[in-house]
Design an enzyme around this catalytic site. Sequence first.
Site, mmCIF file in Angstrom:
data_model
loop_
_atom_site.group_PDB
_atom_site.id
_atom_site.type_symbol
_atom_site.label_atom_id
_atom_site.label_comp_id
_atom_site.label_asym_id
_atom_site.label_seq_id
_atom_site.Cartn_x
_atom_site.Cartn_y
_atom_site.Cartn_z
ATOM 1 N N LYS A 51 -3.941 8.416 -2.081
ATOM 2 C CA LYS A 51 -2.593 7.832 -2.110
ATOM 3 C C LYS A 51 -2.296 7.133 -0.784
ATOM 4 O O LYS A 51 -3.039 7.317 0.202
ATOM 5 C CB LYS A 51 -1.565 8.909 -2.424
ATOM 6 C CG LYS A 51 -1.455 10.002 -1.408
ATOM 7 C CD LYS A 51 -0.471 11.046 -1.909
ATOM 8 C CE LYS A 51 -0.239 12.093 -0.854
ATOM 9 N NZ LYS A 51 0.828 13.007 -1.211
ATOM 10 N N ARG A 149 9.742 20.467 -4.474
ATOM 11 C CA ARG A 149 10.109 19.062 -4.732
ATOM 12 C C ARG A 149 9.845 18.772 -6.210
ATOM 13 O O ARG A 149 10.732 18.904 -7.036
ATOM 14 C CB ARG A 149 9.395 18.096 -3.771
ATOM 15 C CG ARG A 149 7.913 18.339 -3.570
ATOM 16 C CD ARG A 149 7.215 17.343 -2.635
ATOM 17 N NE ARG A 149 5.773 17.419 -2.843
ATOM 18 C CZ ARG A 149 4.879 16.804 -2.111
ATOM 19 N NH1 ARG A 149 5.242 16.049 -1.108
ATOM 20 N NH2 ARG A 149 3.586 16.911 -2.384
ATOM 21 N N TYR A 277 9.872 -3.747 27.478
ATOM 22 C CA TYR A 277 11.294 -3.577 27.155
ATOM 23 C C TYR A 277 11.880 -2.420 27.955
ATOM 24 O O TYR A 277 11.266 -1.356 28.075
ATOM 25 C CB TYR A 277 11.467 -3.251 25.667
ATOM 26 C CG TYR A 277 11.333 -4.438 24.752
ATOM 27 C CD1 TYR A 277 12.274 -5.468 24.759
ATOM 28 C CD2 TYR A 277 10.262 -4.524 23.866
ATOM 29 C CE1 TYR A 277 12.151 -6.561 23.900
ATOM 30 C CE2 TYR A 277 10.135 -5.609 23.001
ATOM 31 C CZ TYR A 277 11.080 -6.625 23.029
ATOM 32 O OH TYR A 277 10.962 -7.689 22.186
ATOM 33 N N MET A 325 6.613 -4.504 19.190
ATOM 34 C CA MET A 325 6.189 -4.696 17.801
ATOM 35 C C MET A 325 4.793 -5.305 17.719
ATOM 36 O O MET A 325 3.975 -4.916 16.896
ATOM 37 C CB MET A 325 7.211 -5.599 17.088
ATOM 38 C CG MET A 325 7.059 -5.619 15.593
ATOM 39 S SD MET A 325 8.220 -6.735 14.801
ATOM 40 C CE MET A 325 9.768 -5.914 15.022
HETATM 41 C C1 LIG Z 1 -0.380 16.983 -4.513
HETATM 42 C C2 LIG Z 1 -1.344 16.723 -3.399
HETATM 43 N N1 LIG Z 1 -2.590 17.199 -3.485
HETATM 44 C C3 LIG Z 1 -3.501 17.000 -2.511
HETATM 45 C C4 LIG Z 1 -3.171 16.300 -1.360
HETATM 46 C C5 LIG Z 1 -4.216 16.116 -0.292
HETATM 47 O O1 LIG Z 1 -3.831 16.780 0.869
HETATM 48 P P1 LIG Z 1 -4.735 16.732 2.178
HETATM 49 O O2 LIG Z 1 -4.792 15.305 2.598
HETATM 50 O O3 LIG Z 1 -3.997 17.571 3.153
HETATM 51 O O4 LIG Z 1 -6.061 17.246 1.807
HETATM 52 C C6 LIG Z 1 -1.883 15.796 -1.231
HETATM 53 C C7 LIG Z 1 -1.502 15.072 -0.014
HETATM 54 O O5 LIG Z 1 -0.452 15.141 0.504
HETATM 55 C C8 LIG Z 1 -0.943 16.008 -2.272
HETATM 56 O O6 LIG Z 1 0.314 15.546 -2.198
#
Ligand SMILES: Cc1ncc(COP(=O)(O)O)c(C=O)c1O
Length: 431
Positions: A51, A149, A277, A325
Amino acid sequence: MPVDPRLAEEYLAPVDTARVWAEVDLDALAHNLTIIRSRAGAGVGIMLVVKADAYGHGAVAIAHHAVRCGVASLGVGTSCEALELRSAGLRVPILILGTVVDEEVPRVLRHGVEIGLHSFDRLHQLEREARRLGLQARVHINVDTGMGRLGVLPERALDLLQEVRRSEHVHLAGVMTHISSLAGNASPETTLQAKQFADVITTAQEAGIHCGRIHLANSTGLFSGLCPLYDTVRPGIAALGVLPETIPGGEDLHPVLSLRSQVVFLKDIPAGTPVGYGSTWRAPRQTRIATLPLGYNDGVPWNLSNRGTVLLAGQHAPIVGCVSMDYTTVDVGAIEGLCVGAVATLIGKQGAAQITVAEVARAAGTIPYEITCSVGKRVPRICVGGESPTLPSQVPTPACPPALVTPTARAVTAMERPSEPAPSKGARAHP
Ligand SMILES: Cc1ncc(COP(=O)(O)O)c(C=O)c1O
């Protein structure tokens, strides 16, 4: 006068790419996946979490190489991320670990993407949409054992599982939970989370529910070795060569990301000259300032102002003044013979010296995840290595077992079914 496009390509592209770039070492990724694989043990599949653009490393390249190395499936945060991977040709199962919003559902279903399921309402919507499209929706029920969550609470999980079982168009592909501990699994919360999850799985199995893939361990869970791994593990950051410093095993991993730039300007300044800055730094003596053409928009945290270091000519040189930046200024008075064009390393190795993501995070007062995720959009990711996948191939769970396709279901299996990974040197078949 408009610029001739051929000239623009010839002259501008190299300059743009040389300003600042992130090197993504695919051999390091393969090495880390080998370690993850041996920790997970035979028969445990790896769902690589890619992700947020693989935590800033570039999800498409990371995912492709990981799949060549035998990773069985991918986890993403959003529908867009899943669809980006599908359109880049990735056919392995992809799970949206987070959630979808209503409008995204039809596209996600059409592309055979798996969805984390948290609620009865979403289940009903998936059932309606999948029926309308003549498809099977594939879900992983997310049990909230302590993150607070997303996820269904353990006491409602069995009801949700049973309702999925009754559904004609929604197939249970897995059950998951997420561990909240940052420091490793040796906390009472983690023990409780693991126990609650195990209870849900046992109750479901006793009720005759086939749970599909069962997974809870992220990198911390995997490396601390204190939680059960079930049949799938879900690491992200460890595959990129980073582990929280409290967890043993990080020293065996190889960092995948390096962030580099080059000196674009050198200026000799007298004592007392302000830099940056707010004039937060004044030269304590006559010195030389190197200007680097990257700033907080590119991934140099503002909190490194007057605090971080950069590697130049294999030596640490202090960042002075505020990071801006687009630019970072470095006191190079102690480094002789430095020229404009010299490569600067903000993360990674240079000669015998190294700056790790964890060190940058500590200096910036944040976590390693935020550092790699903050490498900006205008920084090209340049892949290096990647010639030889090293993992034995894994056979992913079939995307949509024929027995579970309803009579009206249009086959999404071709879309989802992963192509056989190319046989790697010395690869052996997965048991
Ligand atoms: C639901 C879920 N599983 C697995 C992971 C992987 O975690 P990590 O990068 O700490 O191994 C994440 C990352 O935040 C996650 O949100």
